[in-house]
Write an enzyme that holds these catalytic residues in place. Structure first.
Site, mmCIF file in Angstrom:
data_model
loop_
_atom_site.group_PDB
_atom_site.id
_atom_site.type_symbol
_atom_site.label_atom_id
_atom_site.label_comp_id
_atom_site.label_asym_id
_atom_site.label_seq_id
_atom_site.Cartn_x
_atom_site.Cartn_y
_atom_site.Cartn_z
ATOM 1 C CB SER A 32 -0.475 -28.149 2.727
ATOM 2 O OG SER A 32 0.511 -28.489 1.773
ATOM 3 C CE1 TYR A 91 -4.283 -28.456 -1.192
ATOM 4 C CE2 TYR A 91 -1.922 -28.159 -0.863
ATOM 5 C CZ TYR A 91 -3.103 -28.789 -0.538
ATOM 6 O OH TYR A 91 -3.114 -29.751 0.442
#
Length: 275
Positions: free
Chosen positions: A138, A191
């Site tokens: 990501s 995350y």
């Protein structure tokens, strides 16, 4: 020989679109759509069959080692091995979620890093020569990297073994638990930190796989699919799921004999070096 592909966490979102694209691009192969929930996974397969595609379903919970083992055993029995692995399964708390980082961190890390690593440890040994692995990272990895201390940056950049990365992830978890993230130089981003770990892991795995003389031409990379409209992003991303699948599919279908990219972080099908 037919190429066999597995996409983890693929009953929806980018994983689902990746299965769809691989079904179209892998001639005479088999693409496995996997999901933790069998009902949702089977429903996703039926949806793709309406498009005249023919993925197969296999249950997979990346947080359950027995589930991972069952998938491995099935692949060996039915196909003798594996050729393409896209580690897509992941979770993220919403930005508005008030759950403290001390509670978010272990849940996020368990799936995004530990689950991915468990899949790698179990399935890497059955990946055949000319295999392709794509770890879904990501853009939150690089944006988290710039917010951590110089010492931690150096440790991520210079991590040379899986254990080095595992140690960093464990230190993040420990600091999240005892409330010392800022003091220890971490960003309060569960995350992003988990994905930073995955990016570092892919680099190391690529080096390790090249030292395996029993197989050849296996490429392992990590990618950022882009900000995609999925339930994880509360459908705010500008990309469709099919657009989000473009880079993962590119890495999963790199031609036989390709030397690069290897161990890299890829965005929009191009190498990004943020270290």
């Amino acid at each position: 020989m037919s190429r066999i592909a597995v996409v983890t966490g693929s009953n929806k979102g980018i994983g689902f679109a990746t299965v769809r694209a691989l079904c179209k691009q892998i001639d005479n192969g088999v693409v496995y759509l996997t999901a933790r929930d069998e009902g949702r996974g089977q429903a996703a397969v039926e949806e793709l069959k309406k498009e005249n595609l023919n993925p197969r379903f296999h249950q997979l919970d990346v947080n359950d080692q027995k589930s991972i083992d069952r998938l491995r055993d099935h692949l060996v029995k039915e196909h003798g091995g594996l050729d393409v692995l896209v580690n897509n399964a992941g979770i993220a708390f919403k930005h508005a979620d008030q759950t403290p980082v001390s509670a978010q961190a272990p849940v996020t890390m368990a799936t995004n890093f530990d689950g991915l690593l468990a899949v790698c440890h179990t399935l890497f040994p059955i990946i055949r020569s000319h295999g392709r692995v794509c770890q879904i990272g990501s853009e939150c990895g690089p944006t988290t990297y710039v917010k951590i201390s110089d010492e931690l940056k150096s440790r991520f950049k210079n991590a040379a073994t899986e254990q080095d990365v595992i140690q960093l992830m464990q230190e993040f978890l420990n600091s999240a638990k005892d409330g010392s993230l800022k003091e220890k130089g971490w960003a309060e981003r569960s995350y992003g930190t988990s994905k930073l770990g995955v990016i570092a892991l892919a680099r190391i795995q690529a080096i390790d796989i090249q030292a395996d003389n029993s197989r050849e031409d296996i490429l392992i990379n990590c990618c950022c699919p882009g900000y995609t409209a999925t339930d994880m992003s509360s459908y705010k991303g500008p990309l469709t799921i099919d657009e989000g699948a473009v880079t993962p599919v590119y890495l999963a279908t790199l031609p036989s004999g390709a030397k690069e990219p290897q161990g890299k972080f890829i965005e929009k099908k191009k190498v990004t070096d943020f270290w």
